[in-house]
Design an enzyme around this catalytic site. Structure first.
Site, PDB file in Angstrom:
ATOM      1  N   LYS A 136     -31.428 -16.220  45.581  1.00 31.63           N
ATOM      2  CA  LYS A 136     -32.526 -15.928  46.513  1.00 31.63           C
ATOM      3  C   LYS A 136     -33.208 -17.198  47.052  1.00 31.63           C
ATOM      4  CE  LYS A 136     -32.672 -11.157  45.457  1.00 31.63           C
ATOM      5  NZ  LYS A 136     -32.509 -10.429  44.219  1.00 31.63           N
ATOM      6  N   TYR A 147     -31.722  -5.315  37.152  1.00 32.04           N
ATOM      7  CA  TYR A 147     -30.551  -5.471  38.013  1.00 32.04           C
ATOM      8  C   TYR A 147     -30.060  -6.906  37.903  1.00 32.04           C
ATOM      9  CZ  TYR A 147     -27.720  -5.483  42.319  1.00 32.04           C
ATOM     10  OH  TYR A 147     -26.697  -5.578  43.236  1.00 32.04           O
ATOM     11  N   ASP A 174     -32.506 -14.047  33.701  1.00 31.01           N
ATOM     12  CA  ASP A 174     -32.080 -13.857  35.087  1.00 31.01           C
ATOM     13  C   ASP A 174     -33.293 -14.103  35.976  1.00 31.01           C
ATOM     14  OD1 ASP A 174     -31.314 -13.086  37.578  1.00 31.01           O
ATOM     15  OD2 ASP A 174     -30.523 -11.124  36.990  1.00 31.01           O
TER      16      ASP A 174
HETATM   17  C1  PLP Z   1     -31.051  -9.963  43.727  1.00 28.69           C
HETATM   18  C2  PLP Z   1     -30.794 -10.084  42.279  1.00 28.69           C
HETATM   19  C3  PLP Z   1     -29.495 -10.287  41.765  1.00 28.69           C
HETATM   20  C4  PLP Z   1     -28.275 -10.256  42.647  1.00 28.69           C
HETATM   21  O1  PLP Z   1     -28.260 -11.282  43.581  1.00 28.69           O
HETATM   22  P1  PLP Z   1     -27.331 -11.100  44.916  1.00 28.69           P
HETATM   23  O2  PLP Z   1     -27.502 -12.412  45.616  1.00 28.69           O
HETATM   24  O3  PLP Z   1     -27.885  -9.926  45.645  1.00 28.69           O
HETATM   25  O4  PLP Z   1     -25.950 -10.882  44.443  1.00 28.69           O
HETATM   26  C5  PLP Z   1     -29.361 -10.503  40.417  1.00 28.69           C
HETATM   27  N1  PLP Z   1     -30.422 -10.500  39.595  1.00 28.69           N
HETATM   28  C6  PLP Z   1     -31.673 -10.295  40.038  1.00 28.69           C
HETATM   29  C7  PLP Z   1     -32.819 -10.332  39.084  1.00 28.69           C
HETATM   30  C8  PLP Z   1     -31.890 -10.059  41.392  1.00 28.69           C
HETATM   31  O5  PLP Z   1     -33.140  -9.801  41.822  1.00 28.69           O
END
Ligand code: PLP
Length: 417
Positions: A256, A128, A228
């Site tokens: 995060k 994601y 990511d």
């Molecule tokens: C949570 C997450 C996102 C998205 O971040 P948001 O602040 O929810 O938009 C993107 N990549 C990874 C790996 C994530 O865990």
């Protein structure tokens, strides 16, 4: 509010039951409006590595708020947080703040396309990268939880440039690089974006040599490697998965923990690539609230603590999480419940399957009905796990021996039941 929520997985559709309504949080606990106290294993989906309402972060937010909530102009708080990020991530030579991980990933992909002049993007099934159109192809997190292939509202023309391949399969990546070349043999692939340790299909580790293989293949074909680390950054180590596995990406995305619980993301990396961004270069990217003073302050207070206490923080998280994850795995064996436990540092998942989980297909062999019943029983015991088989659980520094004991007791009863 559709489904009663602002983000789909919060609605408990995958596990059944009604989600508690939170009144406040402190340390390792969430307190609901009905007076229950839940031991928290999702930490706002990752940010709360130091526990809720961490006093130095609360204090930093108060001080910043008194000086003005937003300026829409440059300020020293951005430089403070940027310096802390660059101390932790040597691969980040330049960076830009956003207000979410979604924006960070969307912008990093646009930048990779603009820099290389190529259209195709490789991502992996079950990973994601936020909810931008191009990234919602075979995505993890809520998309996996709800069992939908992607999302309505995304034109095929947009999705057709996203190649979704199985995770941990270098052969598939090699084959895609072989297939997507123009008549002159020039690669059409702008970048590979990957969760270096997957959290959004449940926790999945990279196979030995996998990340190194992605680094080699992207470099060979002039494509950018985007790690990511929105979830793994500052969590698996101070320098995220790239420090843990010794990989130098071209670009990194963060979020995060970076904002200490306030809305914040960032993307950064090679100076030559980042300088393609407006106003220096032709790739546009912007944000009214980007570099928000409150988010910068909360993030800096969090990172400063992680840097100053890194030895104790990460070894403590390792020990506590091992005790919880392995303890419950042992109880599952005793109770005759098939369970595969994946854990890296303070991220873990109990998959209700007897298969090793190495990619999205093997994660999907889990008995999600059984996970739902387990989740329900744990909630009854006031232990709040992420409400989906396909989401990582997180431990914070506020989780200690009492929380380990409480979790094992609750799990023992739940697994027997
Ligand atoms: C949570 C997450 C996102 C998205 O971040 P948001 O602040 O929810 O938009 C993107 N990549 C990874 C790996 C994530 O865990």
């Amino acid at each position: 509010m559709p489904g009663g929520v602002d983000s789909p997985v919060r609605a408990f559709r995958a596990v059944g039951g009604h989600p508690p309504f939170v009144d406040h949080a402190a340390g390792a606990y969430l307190y609901d409006v009905d007076g229950n106290r839940y031991l928290d294993f999702f930490g706002s989906w990752g940010p709360m590595i130091l526990g809720h309402a961490f006093p130095p972060a609360v204090e930093a937010i108060h001080q910043a708020a008194a000086r003005g909530a937003s300026f829409g102009a440059s300020h020293a708080g951005e430089g403070d947080l940027a310096e802390l990020v660059m101390r932790c991530f040597p691969s980040v030579e330049r960076l830009r703040f956003t207000s979410s991980g979604t924006e960070a990933c969307m912008s990093a992909v646009r930048l990779a396309r603009g820099f290389t002049g190529r259209n195709f993007v490789i991502k992996f099934e079950g990973c994601y990268h936020g909810h931008s159109d191009a990234m919602l192809v075979k995505a993890g997190s809520g998309v996996a939880t709800l069992g939908i292939p992607g999302s309505a509202g995304i034109p095929v023309e947009t999705a057709q440039h996203t190649l979704a391949l199985p995770y941990n399969d270098l052969g598939a990546v090699q084959a895609a690089f072989d297939a997507y070349q123009d008549a002159n043999g020039v690669s059409q692939i702008a970048c590979v974006i990957v969760e270096p340790v997957v959290g959004n299909a449940g926790t999945i580790a990279p196979a030995p040599g996998y990340l190194q293989g992605l680094r080699r293949l992207t470099a060979e074909h002039g494509a950018l490697l985007i790690l990511d680390e929105v979830m793994t950054g500052f969590r698996l180590s101070l320098g995220g998965a790239q420090q843990l596995y010794g990989i130098t990406p071209d670009l990194t995305t963060l979020g995060k923990i970076l904002g200490g619980g306030l809305p914040c993301g960032a993307f950064g990396g090679r100076a030559d690539v980042m300088e393609s961004l407006a106003p220096l270069g032709p790739v546009y990217q912007a944000g009214t609230l980007s570099g928000n003073p409150l988010a910068m302050a909360a993030g800096a207070a969090t990172l400063r603590h992680l840097i100053e206490h890194q030895g104790a923080v990460y070894s403590g998280l390792e020990d506590t999480t091992a005790a919880i994850a392995n303890g419950v795995a042992a109880l599952a064996r005793e109770a005759g419940v098939a369970m595969t436990t994946n854990r890296i540092g303070s991220m873990f998942t109990w998959f209700f399957t007897d298969q090793p989980v190495t990619d999205f297909a093997s994660a999907a062999t889990s008995d999600t009905q059984r996970f739902g019943r387990f989740h329900h029983a744990m909630m009854e015991a006031e232990v709040w796990l992420p409400p989906s088989q396909f989401e990582a659980a997180f431990v914070s520094t506020a989780h200690g021996p009492a929380e380990v004991e409480r979790t094992l007791e609750a799990a023992k009863a739940a697994l027997r039941a």
